[in-house]
Motif scaffolding. Structure first.
Motif, PDB file in Angstrom:
ATOM      1  N   VAL A 275     -10.578 -27.033  18.747  1.00 48.28           N
ATOM      2  CA  VAL A 275     -11.534 -27.227  20.503  1.00 48.28           C
ATOM      3  C   VAL A 275     -12.292 -26.411  20.391  1.00 48.28           C
ATOM      4  N   GLU A 276     -13.203 -26.171  20.761  1.00 52.15           N
ATOM      5  CA  GLU A 276     -13.518 -24.997  21.682  1.00 52.15           C
ATOM      6  C   GLU A 276     -14.576 -25.192  22.949  1.00 52.15           C
ATOM      7  N   ILE A 277     -13.910 -23.923  23.167  1.00 48.50           N
ATOM      8  CA  ILE A 277     -14.064 -23.903  24.753  1.00 48.50           C
ATOM      9  C   ILE A 277     -15.828 -22.580  25.047  1.00 48.50           C
ATOM     10  N   ASP A 278     -16.557 -22.684  25.399  1.00 51.58           N
ATOM     11  CA  ASP A 278     -17.850 -21.594  26.251  1.00 51.58           C
ATOM     12  C   ASP A 278     -17.248 -21.291  27.297  1.00 51.58           C
ATOM     13  N   VAL A 279     -18.074 -20.449  28.123  1.00 50.73           N
ATOM     14  CA  VAL A 279     -17.736 -19.117  28.835  1.00 50.73           C
ATOM     15  C   VAL A 279     -17.543 -19.988  30.299  1.00 50.73           C
ATOM     16  N   ASN A 280     -17.071 -19.092  31.030  1.00 47.41           N
ATOM     17  CA  ASN A 280     -17.234 -19.496  32.558  1.00 47.41           C
ATOM     18  C   ASN A 280     -16.569 -21.068  32.076  1.00 47.41           C
ATOM     19  N   CYS A 281     -15.171 -21.417  32.154  1.00 49.76           N
ATOM     20  CA  CYS A 281     -14.851 -22.807  32.473  1.00 49.76           C
ATOM     21  C   CYS A 281     -13.340 -22.778  33.081  1.00 49.76           C
ATOM     22  N   VAL A 282     -13.721 -23.569  33.431  1.00 41.16           N
ATOM     23  CA  VAL A 282     -12.452 -23.337  34.773  1.00 41.16           C
ATOM     24  C   VAL A 282     -11.522 -25.135  34.504  1.00 41.16           C
ATOM     25  N   PHE A 283     -10.369 -24.442  34.420  1.00 39.09           N
ATOM     26  CA  PHE A 283      -8.874 -25.857  34.384  1.00 39.09           C
ATOM     27  C   PHE A 283      -7.987 -25.958  35.370  1.00 39.09           C
ATOM     28  N   GLU A 284      -8.324 -27.430  35.771  1.00 38.32           N
ATOM     29  CA  GLU A 284      -7.631 -26.979  36.974  1.00 38.32           C
ATOM     30  C   GLU A 284      -6.867 -28.248  36.882  1.00 38.32           C
ATOM     31  N   GLY A 285      -5.196 -28.262  37.654  1.00 34.70           N
ATOM     32  CA  GLY A 285      -4.722 -29.491  37.468  1.00 34.70           C
ATOM     33  C   GLY A 285      -4.139 -29.176  36.158  1.00 34.70           C
ATOM     34  N   SER A 286      -3.687 -30.936  35.493  1.00 36.50           N
ATOM     35  CA  SER A 286      -3.634 -30.907  34.262  1.00 36.50           C
ATOM     36  C   SER A 286      -4.365 -31.866  33.343  1.00 36.50           C
ATOM     37  N   VAL A 287      -5.110 -30.776  32.265  1.00 39.68           N
ATOM     38  CA  VAL A 287      -5.884 -31.232  31.444  1.00 39.68           C
ATOM     39  C   VAL A 287      -5.342 -31.389  30.134  1.00 39.68           C
ATOM     40  N   GLN A 288      -5.984 -32.277  29.212  1.00 42.14           N
ATOM     41  CA  GLN A 288      -5.700 -32.267  28.547  1.00 42.14           C
ATOM     42  C   GLN A 288      -7.296 -32.580  26.537  1.00 42.14           C
ATOM     43  N   ARG A 294     -15.220 -30.564  22.578  1.00 42.75           N
ATOM     44  CA  ARG A 294     -15.982 -28.930  22.991  1.00 42.75           C
ATOM     45  C   ARG A 294     -16.439 -29.324  23.841  1.00 42.75           C
ATOM     46  N   VAL A 295     -16.377 -28.187  24.837  1.00 39.84           N
ATOM     47  CA  VAL A 295     -16.583 -28.084  26.141  1.00 39.84           C
ATOM     48  C   VAL A 295     -17.732 -26.876  26.059  1.00 39.84           C
ATOM     49  N   GLY A 296     -18.956 -26.832  26.676  1.00 39.29           N
ATOM     50  CA  GLY A 296     -19.670 -26.209  27.204  1.00 39.29           C
ATOM     51  C   GLY A 296     -19.173 -25.695  28.710  1.00 39.29           C
ATOM     52  N   ALA A 297     -20.323 -24.685  28.517  1.00 38.73           N
ATOM     53  CA  ALA A 297     -20.624 -23.216  29.629  1.00 38.73           C
ATOM     54  C   ALA A 297     -20.433 -24.091  31.177  1.00 38.73           C
ATOM     55  N   HIS A 298     -19.934 -23.220  31.385  1.00 39.16           N
ATOM     56  CA  HIS A 298     -19.941 -23.489  32.830  1.00 39.16           C
ATOM     57  C   HIS A 298     -19.378 -24.651  33.502  1.00 39.16           C
ATOM     58  N   CYS A 299     -18.473 -25.259  32.804  1.00 37.63           N
ATOM     59  CA  CYS A 299     -18.276 -26.558  33.387  1.00 37.63           C
ATOM     60  C   CYS A 299     -16.523 -26.521  34.060  1.00 37.63           C
ATOM     61  N   GLU A 307     -10.697 -37.343  25.266  1.00 37.88           N
ATOM     62  CA  GLU A 307      -9.646 -37.503  23.730  1.00 37.88           C
ATOM     63  C   GLU A 307     -10.947 -37.208  22.666  1.00 37.88           C
ATOM     64  N   ALA A 308      -9.786 -37.028  21.569  1.00 33.58           N
ATOM     65  CA  ALA A 308     -10.968 -36.576  20.434  1.00 33.58           C
ATOM     66  C   ALA A 308     -12.382 -36.783  19.953  1.00 33.58           C
ATOM     67  N   GLY A 309     -13.291 -36.003  19.657  1.00 33.11           N
ATOM     68  CA  GLY A 309     -14.408 -35.935  19.779  1.00 33.11           C
ATOM     69  C   GLY A 309     -15.090 -35.698  20.586  1.00 33.11           C
ATOM     70  N   ALA A 310     -15.399 -36.100  21.304  1.00 29.31           N
ATOM     71  CA  ALA A 310     -16.094 -35.984  22.404  1.00 29.31           C
ATOM     72  C   ALA A 310     -16.572 -34.331  22.676  1.00 29.31           C
ATOM     73  N   VAL A 325      -9.279 -38.931  35.257  1.00 23.85           N
ATOM     74  CA  VAL A 325     -10.244 -38.943  34.661  1.00 23.85           C
ATOM     75  C   VAL A 325     -10.316 -38.968  33.651  1.00 23.85           C
ATOM     76  N   LYS A 326     -10.325 -39.961  32.385  1.00 19.08           N
ATOM     77  CA  LYS A 326     -10.435 -40.233  31.646  1.00 19.08           C
ATOM     78  C   LYS A 326     -11.270 -40.670  30.811  1.00 19.08           C
ATOM     79  N   VAL A 327     -12.177 -39.466  29.674  1.00 15.01           N
ATOM     80  CA  VAL A 327     -13.078 -39.644  28.352  1.00 15.01           C
ATOM     81  C   VAL A 327     -12.596 -40.225  27.094  1.00 15.01           C
ATOM     82  N   GLY A 328     -13.093 -40.843  26.564  1.00 16.17           N
ATOM     83  CA  GLY A 328     -13.407 -41.281  25.135  1.00 16.17           C
ATOM     84  C   GLY A 328     -13.196 -40.497  24.481  1.00 16.17           C
ATOM     85  N   ALA A 329     -13.095 -41.407  23.289  1.00 17.63           N
ATOM     86  CA  ALA A 329     -13.064 -40.490  21.328  1.00 17.63           C
ATOM     87  C   ALA A 329     -14.620 -40.791  21.591  1.00 17.63           C
ATOM     88  N   GLY A 330     -15.266 -39.213  21.233  1.00 12.50           N
ATOM     89  CA  GLY A 330     -17.351 -39.246  21.012  1.00 12.50           C
ATOM     90  C   GLY A 330     -17.393 -39.728  21.985  1.00 12.50           C
TER      91      GLY A 330
END
Length: 465
Positions: A275-288, A294-299, A307-310, A325-330
């Motif tokens: 998993v890759e996380i860029d700068v200034n990201c905030v995660f709240e509640g329960s996140v998997q 890959r999560v870009g900056a300022h999310c 899910e995998a590869g998104a 919220v659910k985000v599917g693979a890729g």
């Protein structure tokens, strides 16, 4: 551990230096109230009960704290507030003499369960055990006074300490473990003959010594674990310490953080491999986050399963709330996208810039790439949803469902007025307002006839006379 543990959390203070109407122990660190951190830590010790002593803003405090699973949580009130000893006296009637009382502070949120367990081991159900720390600058803290043999003789509060005692660097953290039957007797002997005119809990040490009982200390070196919050500046400092520790835990697991100093978790974040996380990201509640996400900056991502590869491109806002919220693979999301509660995106879905999705299901390969809204919709596989198009799901009183079947193409700037179904393989022409179901494979166009007036002149602004 062969003895029951009852935890007493002191949370009655006003917190004047916070300059806030909110009770100090309800100020948030890492997304949770300060006192909630303490209660949750007590639960990890399998405490028999947790008793929270409230006073200032008692109703707010009692409403703002919750019991973790299998933890008995109760409240007692200290009114007026006459010192730490007086506070614990209020809890005595609900404590049982067969156990150990572990006294914690509601504004000291980052003590680790392993540290408290070590303190309980020192107590062993028989001794008064204190959690202590060496501090370069111990100003304001009670000093640990030891005898010639190194035994603990007393705790002296800073305001009552002599110059020689103020030079002592070992301080009392405010955390102790003591057999309840002994604590009950010592609390009954407290008086308020001191500089503050208060009943000090720390006086139980001199009572133990007077009774010929050894006082044990568990000394630690990690100041963050016993750091309290008395001002917004201290809260901010402790927040960064907390976040850095969360970042370090993820780095050990193999998560790639672009900058561990610019990262915030305000709940629970579970990450797969790579998993890759860029700068200034905030995660709240329960996140998997699944493998390879890959999560870009300022999310900002709250209550979501990705899910995998998104790929979550920069400046995306995902707010799952209770529905999740659910985000599917890729899948590819963003930049500048917004996923709201109930968004359920299948594999390889694309949600682009300035697209909002709420309470809608998008099947594999569906795309909404630009400037669109999908609310209360069921979207089939491989649908292409055009820029500027919306589902008009609200009639002013009720929400209605839009169904877009597989392989539909919706042109730009369309309005689908729910309830409505767009048949499989159909096409909706750009600029159409669709109010009735359409047949599979049909081209549907609903817009005013174009009119062109040749050689038309725009109005000319009249000059003032």
């Amino acid at each position: 551990m062969s003895f029951p543990v009852d935890v007493v959390v002191m949370a009655a203070g006003k917190g004047t230096r916070m300059k806030s109407q909110r009770p100090k122990v309800l100020h948030r660190l890492g997304g949770r109230a300060l006192a909630q951190h303490v209660i949750d830590c007590a639960a990890r010790l399998s405490a028999r009960r947790v008793v929270v002593i409230t006073g200032h803003g008692a109703e707010q405090v009692e409403a703002g704290l919750a019991a973790p699973a299998a933890t008995a949580l109760s409240f007692v009130r200290q009114e007026p507030q006459l010192g730490t000893g007086h506070a614990v006296q209020q809890a005595v009637p609900v404590l049982q003499d067969d156990g150990v009382t572990l006294v914690l502070s509601g504004d000291v949120p980052l003590t680790q369960a392993a540290t408290l367990q070590a303190l309980l081991d020192v107590c062993a159900g028989q001794h008064l055990a204190l959690l202590t720390l060496d501090m370069p600058d111990p100003t304001g803290y009670g000093r640990i006074v030891r005898g010639d043999g190194g035994e603990v003789c007393a705790i002296v509060e800073h305001k009552d300490a002599s110059e020689a005692q103020r030079a002592i660097r070992e301080i009392y953290s405010g955390i102790m473990a003591v057999p309840t039957r002994l604590l009950r007797a010592w609390l009954a002997r407290l008086d308020n003959r001191n500089a503050q005119g208060e009943y000090y809990l720390t006086d139980v040490v001199k009572f133990a010594v007077a009774d010929g009982l050894a006082v044990h200390a568990h000394r630690i070196t990690d100041a963050v674990q016993v750091a309290g919050v008395n001002s917004p500046a201290q809260l901010a400092e402790l927040e960064r310490a907390y976040q850095r520790r969360r970042a370090d835990e993820l780095l050990v697991q193999g998560v790639r953080l672009a900058d561990p100093a610019r990262f915030d978790v305000r709940g629970e974040l579970v990450c797969g491999q790579d998993v890759e996380i860029d700068v200034n990201c905030v995660f709240e509640g329960s996140v998997q986050l699944g493998d390879g996400v890959r999560v870009g900056a300022h999310c900002v991502i709250a209550n979501a399963v990705i899910e995998a590869g998104a790929v979550i491109h920069p400046f995306t806002h995902i707010e799952g709330e209770k529905a999740g919220v659910k985000v599917g693979a890729g899948a590819l999301i963003g930049p500048f996208a917004r996923l709201r509660p109930g968004a359920d995106l299948g594999p390889e879905v694309h949600i682009g810039n300035f697209v909002e999705v709420k309470n809608s299901t998008l099947a594999a390969g569906a795309k909404a790439n630009h400037l669109a809204y999908l609310g209360d919709a069921i979207v089939g596989e491989r649908v292409n949803y055009g820029a500027g198009s919306i589902t008009a799901n609200y009639d002013g009183a009720n929400k209605h469902r839009t169904v877009i079947e597989a392989d539909v193409h919706v042109g730009s700037n369309c309005v689908l007025v729910a309830p409505v179904t767009i048949g499989a393989g159909g096409t909706v022409g750009a600029g159409s307002t669709i109010t009735k179901d359409t047949a599979p494979g049909a081209l549907s166009v609903a817009r005013g006839k174009q009119v062109s007036i040749a050689n038309w002149q725009r109005p000319v602004k009249q000059k003032k006379a």
